[in-house]
Design a protein around this motif. Structure first.
Motif, PDB file in Angstrom:
ATOM      1  N   VAL A  36       0.836  -1.201   0.000  1.00 36.39           N
ATOM      2  CA  VAL A  36       0.000   0.000   0.000  1.00 36.39           C
ATOM      3  C   VAL A  36       0.873   1.255   0.000  1.00 36.39           C
ATOM      4  O   VAL A  36       0.641   2.195  -0.774  1.00 36.39           O
ATOM      5  CB  VAL A  36      -0.968   0.003   1.203  1.00 36.39           C
ATOM      6  CG1 VAL A  36      -1.689   1.347   1.300  1.00 36.39           C
ATOM      7  CG2 VAL A  36      -1.980  -1.127   1.083  1.00 36.39           C
ATOM      8  N   GLN A  37       1.860   1.290   0.878  1.00 38.86           N
ATOM      9  CA  GLN A  37       2.731   2.469   0.960  1.00 38.86           C
ATOM     10  C   GLN A  37       3.455   2.713  -0.359  1.00 38.86           C
ATOM     11  O   GLN A  37       3.549   3.863  -0.813  1.00 38.86           O
ATOM     12  CB  GLN A  37       3.725   2.287   2.108  1.00 38.86           C
ATOM     13  CG  GLN A  37       3.060   2.336   3.483  1.00 38.86           C
ATOM     14  CD  GLN A  37       3.983   2.025   4.646  1.00 38.86           C
ATOM     15  OE1 GLN A  37       3.599   2.158   5.792  1.00 38.86           O
ATOM     16  NE2 GLN A  37       5.200   1.605   4.368  1.00 38.86           N
ATOM     17  N   SER A  38       3.946   1.661  -0.978  1.00 39.81           N
ATOM     18  CA  SER A  38       4.656   1.805  -2.250  1.00 39.81           C
ATOM     19  C   SER A  38       3.733   2.325  -3.343  1.00 39.81           C
ATOM     20  O   SER A  38       4.142   3.132  -4.188  1.00 39.81           O
ATOM     21  CB  SER A  38       5.265   0.461  -2.674  1.00 39.81           C
ATOM     22  OG  SER A  38       6.257   0.053  -1.774  1.00 39.81           O
ATOM     23  N   PHE A  39       2.486   1.875  -3.325  1.00 38.37           N
ATOM     24  CA  PHE A  39       1.509   2.348  -4.316  1.00 38.37           C
ATOM     25  C   PHE A  39       1.350   3.858  -4.226  1.00 38.37           C
ATOM     26  O   PHE A  39       1.437   4.571  -5.234  1.00 38.37           O
ATOM     27  CB  PHE A  39       0.165   1.658  -4.096  1.00 38.37           C
ATOM     28  CG  PHE A  39      -0.941   2.212  -4.959  1.00 38.37           C
ATOM     29  CD1 PHE A  39      -1.175   1.701  -6.230  1.00 38.37           C
ATOM     30  CD2 PHE A  39      -1.753   3.242  -4.501  1.00 38.37           C
ATOM     31  CE1 PHE A  39      -2.180   2.215  -7.034  1.00 38.37           C
ATOM     32  CE2 PHE A  39      -2.769   3.761  -5.296  1.00 38.37           C
ATOM     33  CZ  PHE A  39      -2.988   3.251  -6.565  1.00 38.37           C
ATOM     34  N   PHE A  40       1.102   4.360  -3.030  1.00 37.01           N
ATOM     35  CA  PHE A  40       0.858   5.789  -2.885  1.00 37.01           C
ATOM     36  C   PHE A  40       2.109   6.617  -3.187  1.00 37.01           C
ATOM     37  O   PHE A  40       2.018   7.715  -3.748  1.00 37.01           O
ATOM     38  CB  PHE A  40       0.336   6.098  -1.483  1.00 37.01           C
ATOM     39  CG  PHE A  40      -1.089   5.686  -1.284  1.00 37.01           C
ATOM     40  CD1 PHE A  40      -2.103   6.255  -2.028  1.00 37.01           C
ATOM     41  CD2 PHE A  40      -1.424   4.712  -0.353  1.00 37.01           C
ATOM     42  CE1 PHE A  40      -3.425   5.873  -1.861  1.00 37.01           C
ATOM     43  CE2 PHE A  40      -2.742   4.327  -0.178  1.00 37.01           C
ATOM     44  CZ  PHE A  40      -3.746   4.904  -0.928  1.00 37.01           C
ATOM     45  N   GLU A  41       3.269   6.099  -2.825  1.00 37.38           N
ATOM     46  CA  GLU A  41       4.504   6.814  -3.129  1.00 37.38           C
ATOM     47  C   GLU A  41       4.733   6.915  -4.632  1.00 37.38           C
ATOM     48  O   GLU A  41       5.154   7.969  -5.139  1.00 37.38           O
ATOM     49  CB  GLU A  41       5.686   6.106  -2.460  1.00 37.38           C
ATOM     50  CG  GLU A  41       5.702   6.239  -0.945  1.00 37.38           C
ATOM     51  CD  GLU A  41       6.649   5.276  -0.261  1.00 37.38           C
ATOM     52  OE1 GLU A  41       6.683   5.249   0.985  1.00 37.38           O
ATOM     53  OE2 GLU A  41       7.357   4.521  -0.966  1.00 37.38           O
ATOM     54  N   SER A  42       4.447   5.855  -5.370  1.00 36.72           N
ATOM     55  CA  SER A  42       4.720   5.847  -6.803  1.00 36.72           C
ATOM     56  C   SER A  42       3.644   6.578  -7.608  1.00 36.72           C
ATOM     57  O   SER A  42       3.955   7.298  -8.557  1.00 36.72           O
ATOM     58  CB  SER A  42       4.850   4.396  -7.308  1.00 36.72           C
ATOM     59  OG  SER A  42       3.629   3.689  -7.116  1.00 36.72           O
ATOM     60  N   VAL A  43       2.378   6.444  -7.218  1.00 38.83           N
ATOM     61  CA  VAL A  43       1.277   7.031  -7.998  1.00 38.83           C
ATOM     62  C   VAL A  43       1.128   8.521  -7.733  1.00 38.83           C
ATOM     63  O   VAL A  43       0.858   9.305  -8.650  1.00 38.83           O
ATOM     64  CB  VAL A  43      -0.038   6.283  -7.707  1.00 38.83           C
ATOM     65  CG1 VAL A  43      -1.230   6.992  -8.363  1.00 38.83           C
ATOM     66  CG2 VAL A  43       0.049   4.845  -8.211  1.00 38.83           C
ATOM     67  N   TYR A  44       1.306   8.944  -6.465  1.00 38.51           N
ATOM     68  CA  TYR A  44       1.034  10.341  -6.116  1.00 38.51           C
ATOM     69  C   TYR A  44       2.286  11.144  -5.761  1.00 38.51           C
ATOM     70  O   TYR A  44       2.182  12.300  -5.358  1.00 38.51           O
ATOM     71  CB  TYR A  44       0.033  10.387  -4.959  1.00 38.51           C
ATOM     72  CG  TYR A  44      -1.294   9.782  -5.331  1.00 38.51           C
ATOM     73  CD1 TYR A  44      -2.108  10.383  -6.289  1.00 38.51           C
ATOM     74  CD2 TYR A  44      -1.731   8.593  -4.747  1.00 38.51           C
ATOM     75  CE1 TYR A  44      -3.322   9.815  -6.646  1.00 38.51           C
ATOM     76  CE2 TYR A  44      -2.944   8.026  -5.098  1.00 38.51           C
ATOM     77  CZ  TYR A  44      -3.739   8.643  -6.053  1.00 38.51           C
ATOM     78  OH  TYR A  44      -4.937   8.087  -6.407  1.00 38.51           O
ATOM     79  N   SER A  45       3.451  10.541  -5.916  1.00 35.88           N
ATOM     80  CA  SER A  45       4.729  11.232  -5.714  1.00 35.88           C
ATOM     81  C   SER A  45       4.937  11.733  -4.286  1.00 35.88           C
ATOM     82  O   SER A  45       5.576  12.769  -4.064  1.00 35.88           O
ATOM     83  CB  SER A  45       4.872  12.412  -6.705  1.00 35.88           C
ATOM     84  OG  SER A  45       4.829  11.952  -8.037  1.00 35.88           O
ATOM     85  N   LYS A 168      -0.191  20.110 -12.131  1.00 34.33           N
ATOM     86  CA  LYS A 168      -1.188  19.377 -11.355  1.00 34.33           C
ATOM     87  C   LYS A 168      -0.481  18.487 -10.342  1.00 34.33           C
ATOM     88  O   LYS A 168       0.320  17.628 -10.706  1.00 34.33           O
ATOM     89  CB  LYS A 168      -2.035  18.538 -12.322  1.00 34.33           C
ATOM     90  CG  LYS A 168      -3.230  17.841 -11.734  1.00 34.33           C
ATOM     91  CD  LYS A 168      -3.980  17.140 -12.868  1.00 34.33           C
ATOM     92  CE  LYS A 168      -5.163  16.352 -12.355  1.00 34.33           C
ATOM     93  NZ  LYS A 168      -5.860  15.632 -13.454  1.00 34.33           N
ATOM     94  N   LYS A 169      -0.782  18.700  -9.055  1.00 31.47           N
ATOM     95  CA  LYS A 169      -0.147  17.927  -7.989  1.00 31.47           C
ATOM     96  C   LYS A 169      -1.210  17.297  -7.096  1.00 31.47           C
ATOM     97  O   LYS A 169      -2.221  17.937  -6.777  1.00 31.47           O
ATOM     98  CB  LYS A 169       0.763  18.815  -7.146  1.00 31.47           C
ATOM     99  CG  LYS A 169       1.962  19.365  -7.898  1.00 31.47           C
ATOM    100  CD  LYS A 169       2.843  20.199  -6.976  1.00 31.47           C
ATOM    101  CE  LYS A 169       4.055  20.754  -7.708  1.00 31.47           C
ATOM    102  NZ  LYS A 169       4.885  21.603  -6.822  1.00 31.47           N
ATOM    103  N   ALA A 170      -0.963  16.071  -6.679  1.00 33.21           N
ATOM    104  CA  ALA A 170      -1.903  15.380  -5.800  1.00 33.21           C
ATOM    105  C   ALA A 170      -1.992  16.091  -4.459  1.00 33.21           C
ATOM    106  O   ALA A 170      -0.975  16.538  -3.910  1.00 33.21           O
ATOM    107  CB  ALA A 170      -1.463  13.936  -5.594  1.00 33.21           C
ATOM    108  N   LEU A 171      -3.195  16.206  -3.937  1.00 32.15           N
ATOM    109  CA  LEU A 171      -3.346  16.741  -2.588  1.00 32.15           C
ATOM    110  C   LEU A 171      -2.629  15.802  -1.618  1.00 32.15           C
ATOM    111  O   LEU A 171      -2.720  14.574  -1.730  1.00 32.15           O
ATOM    112  CB  LEU A 171      -4.821  16.873  -2.224  1.00 32.15           C
ATOM    113  CG  LEU A 171      -5.627  17.842  -3.093  1.00 32.15           C
ATOM    114  CD1 LEU A 171      -7.045  17.999  -2.540  1.00 32.15           C
ATOM    115  CD2 LEU A 171      -4.940  19.193  -3.210  1.00 32.15           C
ATOM    116  N   GLY A 172      -1.935  16.399  -0.674  1.00 32.73           N
ATOM    117  CA  GLY A 172      -1.100  15.622   0.236  1.00 32.73           C
ATOM    118  C   GLY A 172       0.352  15.580  -0.178  1.00 32.73           C
ATOM    119  O   GLY A 172       1.212  15.191   0.612  1.00 32.73           O
TER     120      GLY A 172
END
Length: 378
Positions: A36-45, A168-172
């Motif tokens: 899960v952590q790797s997913f969010f790091e890679s998809v949302y930078s 465009k940047k992901a919130l967070g």
């Protein structure tokens, strides 16, 4: 009765939970936590992600990382959930409440600078309903006064801010730190759960230590040290693998879930807009923000109109609800709040109503809700 919320299950949750249990590793920071952590790091930078047992825990970690101490001031919107403020109160901070925009529950970025003093340490913007605050203005203020920005992105998964250069940047991913929620009312869920996103390199190593009860155990498990011990403050913030396994099933279906929720949100917006009602206002999505379909709300002209609408919907079998009570006027904090009035926050407290929105809501049910609203204002 059509409920306000119904948790959506993809069908894979119990399969992954079984796999986690069968692996023999059900405490935190196992296979599913890392997936899960790797997913969010890679998809949302996000530079670094750490799952937590709640968004409240993520905010408390952020308060520790920000080194908030007794007497420090933290600027927080009044129209938010109590966790946004209490995480910093635990560290001894004085909360300075800011008002919302008149047409948007988010913190009014134009009113923040007047609240900054030499005691201010952080600004905590809350992306209400998954719609971005004006992060250009907030980050400019943070740079000017050397402040930290901690995004409360509890409702903002898979939503974006478009900056003044069109990026465009992901919130967070914009502030120094950010907190997310996977509570059962959010777009993707694990029952209870949250995540801290760390975007400033200064906080990466310490965040992992705080996450692991103040120890360098994570480094030990990676083979980076030959033993681990107590090196800092911290707590047991990390969730079990069972929670992470449940969440992974949701993460795998994020795109599908988002597509449906945004479709329902647009159906609400267009259907109610066609009614041309003077007694309610539709939600506003600024040009610099996207919409992640987290919540659909209306703002009534006054509290009496809202009460009547909620009652009408309930009588017709639809569960609609109001939302936050302004924190500056709460029993806990009103004695410490200065005499400043926050009229827009109070207006949303009095007049905002949230309509049912969840993955399994049928289009015909949503149309019935719109018709009920129409009949209420005949």
């Amino acid at each position: 009765m059509i409920p306000f919320n119904k948790p959506y299950l993809t069908g894979k949750e119990t399969h992954y939970i079984y796999d986690a249990v069968n692996s023999g590793k059900i405490s935190g920071n196992g296979k599913y936590t890392q997936k899960v952590q790797s997913f969010f790091e890679s998809v949302y930078s996000f530079k670094k992600c750490l799952l937590t047992t709640s968004c409240t825990d993520a905010l408390e970690m952020a308060a520790i990382l920000a080194n908030i101490k007794e007497g420090d001031e933290v600027i927080v919107p009044s129209f938010t959930f109590v966790s946004t403020a209490i995480a910093f109160i635990r560290q001894g901070a004085n909360i300075v409440f800011a008002d919302s925009y008149s047409d948007n529950p988010n913190i009014d970025a134009d009113k923040i600078e007047a609240l900054i003093t030499d005691k201010t340490k952080a600004i905590v913007p809350v992306h209400y309903a998954g719609v971005a605050c004006d992060m250009d203005k907030i980050m400019d203020l943070a740079s000017k006064y050397n402040l930290l920005v901690i995004e409360d992105a509890a409702q903002a998964i898979d939503s974006y801010h478009i900056d003044k250069n069109g990026v465009k940047k992901a919130l967070g991913s914009i502030g120094h730190l950010a907190a997310f929620s996977f509570h059962e009312t959010k777009n993707i869920i694990s029952g209870e759960g949250g995540m801290l996103a760390i975007n400033d390199e200064r906080f990466v190593n310490r965040a992992e230590i705080i996450w692991e009860k103040g120890t360098n155990r994570a480094e030990f498990f990676r083979g980076e040290v030959n033993k681990y011990g107590w090196v800092d403050t911290g707590s047991s913030f990390l969730p079990s693998e069972i929670i992470a396994a449940f969440l992974w099933a949701q993460v795998e279906n994020l795109e599908h879930i988002q597509e449906k929720r945004i479709k329902l949100w647009n159906q609400y917006f267009n259907g109610i807009k066609e009614l041309k009602l003077d007694s309610i206002k539709l939600p506003k999505v600024p040009e610099y923000a996207t919409n992640n379909g987290h919540m659909f709300y209306l703002t009534c002209n006054n509290g009496q109109t809202r009460e009547k609408l909620i009652l009408k919907l309930k009588e017709s079998g639809f569960h609609a609800v109001f939302h936050y009570l302004s924190l500056h006027a709460s029993d806990f904090y009103k004695g410490r709040h200065d005499k400043r009035e926050l009229p827009n926050s109070d207006c949303f407290t009095e007049c905002l109503v949230r309509l049912p929105l969840f993955f399994e809501l049928k289009e015909e049910e949503l149309n019935d809700i719109i018709m009920c609203i129409k009949n209420n204002f005949k």
